[in-house]
Design a protein around this motif. Structure first.
Motif, PDB file in Angstrom:
ATOM      1  N   LEU A 298     100.100  70.296  59.419  1.00  0.00           N
ATOM      2  CA  LEU A 298      99.744  70.962  60.708  1.00  0.00           C
ATOM      3  C   LEU A 298     100.822  71.417  61.519  1.00  0.00           C
ATOM      4  O   LEU A 298     101.677  70.599  61.049  1.00  0.00           O
ATOM      5  CB  LEU A 298      99.302  69.936  61.221  1.00  0.00           C
ATOM      6  CG  LEU A 298      98.786  68.857  62.498  1.00  0.00           C
ATOM      7  CD1 LEU A 298      97.542  69.494  63.097  1.00  0.00           C
ATOM      8  CD2 LEU A 298      98.759  67.595  62.542  1.00  0.00           C
TER       9      LEU A 298
ATOM     10  N   GLN B  86      89.091  68.589  64.789  1.00  0.00           N
ATOM     11  CA  GLN B  86      89.782  68.627  62.651  1.00  0.00           C
ATOM     12  C   GLN B  86      90.295  69.616  62.472  1.00  0.00           C
ATOM     13  O   GLN B  86      91.315  69.791  62.134  1.00  0.00           O
ATOM     14  CB  GLN B  86      88.585  68.657  62.646  1.00  0.00           C
ATOM     15  CG  GLN B  86      87.075  67.711  62.684  1.00  0.00           C
ATOM     16  CD  GLN B  86      87.837  66.381  62.341  1.00  0.00           C
ATOM     17  OE1 GLN B  86      88.434  66.253  61.434  1.00  0.00           O
ATOM     18  NE2 GLN B  86      87.988  65.140  62.657  1.00  0.00           N
ATOM     19  N   GLY B  87      91.298  69.877  63.915  1.00  0.00           N
ATOM     20  CA  GLY B  87      92.173  71.337  63.181  1.00  0.00           C
ATOM     21  C   GLY B  87      91.813  72.519  63.279  1.00  0.00           C
ATOM     22  O   GLY B  87      92.687  73.151  62.303  1.00  0.00           O
ATOM     23  N   VAL B  88      90.914  73.010  63.323  1.00  0.00           N
ATOM     24  CA  VAL B  88      90.120  74.517  62.502  1.00  0.00           C
ATOM     25  C   VAL B  88      89.328  75.316  64.559  1.00  0.00           C
ATOM     26  O   VAL B  88      89.092  74.087  64.883  1.00  0.00           O
ATOM     27  CB  VAL B  88      89.078  74.119  61.758  1.00  0.00           C
ATOM     28  CG1 VAL B  88      89.590  73.878  60.544  1.00  0.00           C
ATOM     29  CG2 VAL B  88      87.645  73.157  61.800  1.00  0.00           C
TER      30      VAL B  88
ATOM     31  N   GLN C 131      96.273  77.008  54.163  1.00  0.00           N
ATOM     32  CA  GLN C 131      95.580  77.176  55.336  1.00  0.00           C
ATOM     33  C   GLN C 131      96.963  76.066  55.911  1.00  0.00           C
ATOM     34  O   GLN C 131      97.019  74.734  55.250  1.00  0.00           O
ATOM     35  CB  GLN C 131      94.313  76.644  55.608  1.00  0.00           C
ATOM     36  CG  GLN C 131      93.643  76.274  56.957  1.00  0.00           C
ATOM     37  CD  GLN C 131      92.463  75.929  56.949  1.00  0.00           C
ATOM     38  OE1 GLN C 131      91.776  76.992  57.195  1.00  0.00           O
ATOM     39  NE2 GLN C 131      91.929  75.372  56.701  1.00  0.00           N
TER      40      GLN C 131
ATOM     41  N   TYR D  14      96.479  73.488  59.445  1.00  0.00           N
ATOM     42  CA  TYR D  14      95.971  73.130  60.483  1.00  0.00           C
ATOM     43  C   TYR D  14      96.438  73.321  62.066  1.00  0.00           C
ATOM     44  O   TYR D  14      97.622  73.086  61.874  1.00  0.00           O
ATOM     45  CB  TYR D  14      95.432  71.188  60.821  1.00  0.00           C
ATOM     46  CG  TYR D  14      94.286  71.719  59.317  1.00  0.00           C
ATOM     47  CD1 TYR D  14      92.802  71.233  59.303  1.00  0.00           C
ATOM     48  CD2 TYR D  14      94.916  70.641  57.600  1.00  0.00           C
ATOM     49  CE1 TYR D  14      92.823  71.792  57.771  1.00  0.00           C
ATOM     50  CE2 TYR D  14      94.024  71.325  56.786  1.00  0.00           C
ATOM     51  CZ  TYR D  14      92.863  71.889  57.117  1.00  0.00           C
ATOM     52  OH  TYR D  14      91.750  71.374  56.146  1.00  0.00           O
TER      53      TYR D  14
ATOM     54  N   SER E 143      91.915  77.694  59.943  1.00  0.00           N
ATOM     55  CA  SER E 143      92.429  77.965  60.963  1.00  0.00           C
ATOM     56  C   SER E 143      93.013  79.009  60.551  1.00  0.00           C
ATOM     57  O   SER E 143      92.157  79.894  59.940  1.00  0.00           O
ATOM     58  CB  SER E 143      93.476  76.963  60.373  1.00  0.00           C
ATOM     59  OG  SER E 143      94.498  77.326  61.218  1.00  0.00           O
TER      60      SER E 143
ATOM     61  N   THR F 271      94.653  65.930  59.742  1.00  0.00           N
ATOM     62  CA  THR F 271      95.141  66.643  58.475  1.00  0.00           C
ATOM     63  C   THR F 271      96.160  67.343  58.498  1.00  0.00           C
ATOM     64  O   THR F 271      96.661  68.285  58.936  1.00  0.00           O
ATOM     65  CB  THR F 271      93.803  67.482  58.209  1.00  0.00           C
ATOM     66  OG1 THR F 271      92.367  66.825  58.348  1.00  0.00           O
ATOM     67  CG2 THR F 271      93.952  68.089  57.133  1.00  0.00           C
TER      68      THR F 271
END
Length: 410
Positions: free
Chosen positions: A68, A125-127, A141, A143, A133, A65
């Motif tokens: 990033l 998932q980058g969180v 936001q 990620y 995040s 996602t």
């Protein structure tokens, strides 16, 4: 440090979309929440995986996602800690970890694996744990790549995704232990469990492959055969322990046949450090049929590897490794100690030092020209020029970044 409970504004390299160069932006890094730590990133390696998730997303790599912030091979200093954090204090030197070690889940309690389920799905998932995040940019936001994001001057990570290291450790060197060097070295010692006197073959002599070579040497292998299509890799590979070098382009036969002929039936161990499924099969077929062990070290997610059952039925073993089999929180500080004592090479991996705002140049160095380069990018402090040595780039400034050069091999 005077910034506790405050939002920190700093520079970061933001990936806004797939296939586009990174953009240096001012970002906001929120204070750490419960069981989180905010880090001032001092140095970071530029890993080939970072490049691949930007430019090969949806091909060999699963989609991520965006926007990033990439980077997962860093080192820094604790700036502040969230409620409930134990064992860390502002000023501690640390290495953030994309692989956690909570010491409580089924995998952590088992000696059979180094995986950990703590926040795994979220960080992939980058969180973080609450599903968000800690970094924003232009009001939205951003990620965090595998929960880390070391291409930012500050980042926030869960308390089980960080480990404290020796206060004398140079951060622009030990950052390489956050991924590539630890992975290649551990693939040999922890996953392959190479025995003294063995014959080993390492496919791909980027940073991960050279670390595997170093592991073979330290394990007492009698022959270490480096396999790469770039002849320039030979001299640097010798420094890490390669005793023989084979360029597949110099032979009309498949490389697995060449290796079996050279070794009287095949190496005892083979290590694929490229992330190419064709090379994976060649590495498996090259090792000794009766007891050879092949370890897949290179990273790819979406491609299928094919093999013939007979390749395994006679006795070969095929294994995979993740972060070299190290229990991350416990293992990385020991690797730092090994470096400080001279048992583990790190200086020799660094070829360039660049500021964060030259991160795209670092990617270019990583994937073009002499394919043995590994930029090490330092994100804070004084820029240091480092002559070419091995296979990694490193960034330097108040923050740092360095590539884990998984050299392409075809």
């Amino acid at each position: 440090m005077g910034t506790d409970n405050q939002v920190i504004r700093c520079k970061a390299a933001v990936a806004w979309e797939v296939g586009k160069p990174l953009s240096i932006e001012e970002v906001e890094v929120a204070p750490p929440k419960a069981h989180e730590v905010r880090i001032k990133v001092e140095a970071s390696g530029v890993c080939h995986t970072d490049w691949a998730y930007l430019y090969e997303c949806g091909k060999g790599m699963a989609p991520r996602t965006f926007p990033l912030i990439l980077g997962h091979e860093g080192a820094g200093v604790v700036e502040s800690i969230g409620p409930g954090v134990l064992g860390f204090s502002p000023g501690d030197k640390v290495i953030p970890l994309f692989l956690p070690q909570c010491k409580q889940c089924e995998c952590c309690l088992s000696s059979k694996s180094n995986l950990c389920s703590e926040n795994w799905e979220n960080t992939q998932q980058g969180v973080l744990a609450d599903g968000t995040s800690r970094i924003t940019c232009r009001g939205q936001q951003v990620y965090q790549f595998i929960g880390v994001s070391t291409f930012s001057e500050y980042t926030v990570v869960p308390e089980h995704n960080i480990t404290k290291i020796h206060p004398d450790a140079p951060l622009d060197r030990v950052c390489l232990l956050g991924c590539g060097v630890a992975t290649g070295y551990g693939a040999v010692l922890n996953t392959g469990k190479v025995e003294a006197g063995s014959v080993c073959a390492v496919f791909g002599l980027g940073a991960v492959g050279l670390a595997a070579v170093m592991g073979c040497r330290n394990a007492g292998a009698s022959r270490i055969i480096g396999v790469d299509i770039n002849p320039d890799k030979l001299e640097i590979a010798k420094k890490f322990g390669v005793t023989e070098f084979i360029n597949p382009k110099d032979h009309s036969k498949p490389i697995q046949e060449v290796l079996r002929e050279r070794t009287g039936g095949g190496p005892d161990y083979s290590f694929e450090c490229v992330g190419n499924v064709a090379v994976m099969r060649a590495a498996l077929e090259s090792c000794k049929p009766a007891w050879g062990t092949c370890v897949i070290v290179g990273w790819t997610e979406l491609e299928d590897m094919s093999l013939a059952p007979i390749d395994l039925l006679l006795g070969r073993t095929l294994k995979g490794t993740y972060f070299g089999g190290w229990k991350s929180v416990d293992g990385v500080p020991r690797l730092v100690e090994d470096y400080l004592s001279g048992r583990l090479l790190l200086d020799e991996f660094v070829t360039h030092t660049l500021p964060l705002d030259q991160i795209n140049q670092a990617f270019e160095l990583l994937i073009s020209g002499k394919r043995y380069e590994n930029p090490c990018v330092t994100l804070s402090g004084t820029k240091r020029d480092i002559s070419e040595k091995a296979s990694r780039l490193c960034f330097s400034s108040s923050s740092s970044v360095s590539p884990a050069g998984n050299t392409e091999y075809s």
